[in-house]
Design a protein around this motif. Structure first.
Motif, short mmCIF file in Angstrom:
data_model
loop_
_atom_site.label_atom_id
_atom_site.label_comp_id
_atom_site.label_asym_id
_atom_site.label_seq_id
_atom_site.Cartn_x
_atom_site.Cartn_y
_atom_site.Cartn_z
N TRP A 1 -5.55 1.87 0.39
CA TRP A 1 -6.75 1.11 -0.11
C TRP A 1 -8.40 1.16 0.96
O TRP A 1 -7.92 2.18 1.94
CB TRP A 1 -6.11 -0.18 0.32
CG TRP A 1 -5.41 -0.97 -0.54
CD1 TRP A 1 -4.96 -0.22 -1.41
CD2 TRP A 1 -3.93 -1.39 -0.71
NE1 TRP A 1 -3.57 -0.84 -2.37
CE2 TRP A 1 -2.85 -1.24 -1.55
CE3 TRP A 1 -3.47 -2.66 0.79
CZ2 TRP A 1 -2.77 -2.75 -1.63
CZ3 TRP A 1 -2.87 -3.36 0.40
CH2 TRP A 1 -1.85 -3.02 -0.52
N GLU B 1 -10.85 -3.61 0.81
CA GLU B 1 -9.98 -4.32 0.26
C GLU B 1 -8.62 -4.81 1.76
O GLU B 1 -7.58 -6.38 1.27
CB GLU B 1 -9.19 -3.16 -0.11
CG GLU B 1 -9.80 -2.89 -1.98
CD GLU B 1 -9.36 -2.07 -2.52
OE1 GLU B 1 -10.34 -1.35 -3.34
OE2 GLU B 1 -9.03 -1.18 -1.96
N ALA C 1 -0.18 1.21 -4.07
CA ALA C 1 -1.36 1.40 -3.00
C ALA C 1 -1.88 1.30 -4.70
O ALA C 1 -2.72 1.20 -4.65
CB ALA C 1 -1.28 2.65 -2.63
N LEU D 1 -2.95 -2.19 -6.92
CA LEU D 1 -3.57 -2.98 -6.58
C LEU D 1 -5.03 -3.04 -7.86
O LEU D 1 -5.91 -4.14 -7.94
CB LEU D 1 -4.40 -2.19 -5.30
CG LEU D 1 -5.69 -3.45 -5.17
CD1 LEU D 1 -5.69 -4.84 -4.37
CD2 LEU D 1 -6.24 -2.78 -3.24
N GLY E 1 0.55 -1.57 0.06
CA GLY E 1 -0.21 -0.08 -0.14
C GLY E 1 0.92 1.11 -0.15
O GLY E 1 0.25 2.65 0.34
#
Length: 403
Positions: free
Chosen positions: A339, A343, A290, A293, A265
């Protein structure tokens, strides 16, 4: 972490243009081993002089209808309280929730010392009597593990050096106890509520004698492997240990895996175009930013983590600023673009399903004064700790066989 330094950096850049080329940050004269020159090594403090560990019992103080003081237990999820440092509590629990009310290592917003109590307030909707999960199908409070609230480890609010040693001593005392259910696991495991991220260093020190080097899965918007000469260490030695340098120091002390650590992240600014990331790689870390994702998806993120960690023991460290401020506004060094809570929970669940061997965890950098009326951050933290607890119950761990 970096925001408060920006005006100083702007001033220094104008001064450098007048004075000539800037020296590369991180290159400095002196002892090659950071630990040899640091006051945070053990040579400058008589460990025997550190006060004995004191545990603060989580209480809620109020007044009854007659105006009399009334104290009630305010433990995490209404768990029973146990002083997990006392030898007489050996063999009475398997997993403990422990608070570290410490924030002497922050660089921006203070107040994380109130995080443990804030997280307990956020967890008051949880209880062992109603702990069954629709997603997991089990109640982690009612499985093989006896779960307790260990209270808070008291530490000096005035001296960072002493406070870090007090936290380490408290964690060592807890770590020395045997679990209740030795047929399943042969060591107690602890989930620590911070406190700022500096606390990960004394925790890793305390766990090292039991688990050896561990792979750190570091959920955070920042790297926290900054060389102390980059972040706070240029003026006094006292500033060398903080919530952005603790993983650098943990690497220097040989507490981390050589190559299996990961940042998850990440999305922070850097002090230098190359040095920070090069030093991070030297400390044994890779990372999933991050924004990746959105491209990879949760399953691929989990797969990449599992491939990196392999069969190593895992220490999970979660800075709540890994979440987007929309989901966790109450943190010390806020970074947009993080996030979602869902998640993060899905990724933790994926690591549990993969059977990664979690030996301990912390959730840090919760500063309750910045939370909203809905207690968004505190409630999110309680759910994250519940998810970590599910992982620990799902994956019992045996300690390594020492030669």
């Amino acid at each position: 972490m970096i925001a408060y330094l920006l005006p100083l950096l702007a001033l220094s850049s104008s001064a450098v243009s007048a004075a000539g080329p800037q020296r590369v940050l991180g290159h400095h004269d002196g002892p090659s081993n950071f630990i040899h020159s640091s006051i945070f090594g053990r040579k400058d403090l008589d460990i025997n002089s550190v006060p004995d560990t004191v545990i603060l019992t989580p209480l809620y103080r109020a007044r009854d209808s007659n105006g009399n003081d009334q104290s009630e237990s305010a433990t995490f999820a209404h768990l029973p309280f146990t002083d997990c440092t006392k030898p007489e509590n050996n063999g009475t629990f398997d997993i403990g929730i422990v608070g570290h009310p410490f924030d002497l290592g922050v660089s921006y917003r203070p107040g994380a010392r109130f995080g443990p109590n804030g997280a307990r307030l956020g967890a008051r909707r949880l209880a062992p009597a109603a702990g069954w999960s629709m997603d997991h199908g089990i109640n982690p409070f009612r499985e093989w593990a006896t779960v307790v609230d260990c209270g808070d480890i008291w530490n000096s609010p005035f001296d960072k050096l002493i406070a870090i040693h007090e936290l380490e001593n408290g964690m060592k005392a807890m770590n020395e106890l045997k679990p209740k259910n030795e047929s399943v696991a042969d060591a107690v495991r602890l989930i620590t509520i911070g406190g700022d991220h500096t606390i990960t260093l004394p925790i890793l020190r305390a766990l090292h004698s039991t688990w050896g080097r561990v792979a750190v899965l570091h959920f955070d918007s920042h790297l926290d492997t900054w060389d102390p000469k980059q972040l706070g260490g240029g003026l006094t030695k006292y500033s060398e240990v903080n919530h952005g340098t603790m993983l650098h120091i943990a690497h220097e002390e040989g507490l981390l895996s050589n190559h299996s650590n990961m940042h998850l992240g990440s999305r922070c600014m850097l002090f230098d175009e190359h040095f920070d990331l090069d030093n991070d790689l030297r400390c044994g870390f890779s990372y999933i930013r991050a924004r990746e994702l959105d491209r990879l998806g949760v399953d691929k993120v989990v797969e990449q983590i599992v491939d990196t960690v392999g069969d190593e023991y895992v220490y999970l460290s979660i800075d709540i600023d890994v979440l987007d401020p929309a989901f966790a506004p109450a943190t010390g060094t806020i970074e947009p673009g993080g996030w979602t809570t869902r998640e993060l929970l899905q990724i933790i669940n994926g690591l549990s399903n993969a059977g990664l061997k979690i030996i301990g965890s912390d959730v840090v950098e919760f500063t309750p004064v910045y939370d909203n009326a809905a207690e968004t951050t505190g409630i999110a933290i309680s759910e994250i700790i519940y998810e970590i607890l599910q992982w620990m119950v799902h994956v019992p761990v045996k300690t390594p066989i020492k030669a």
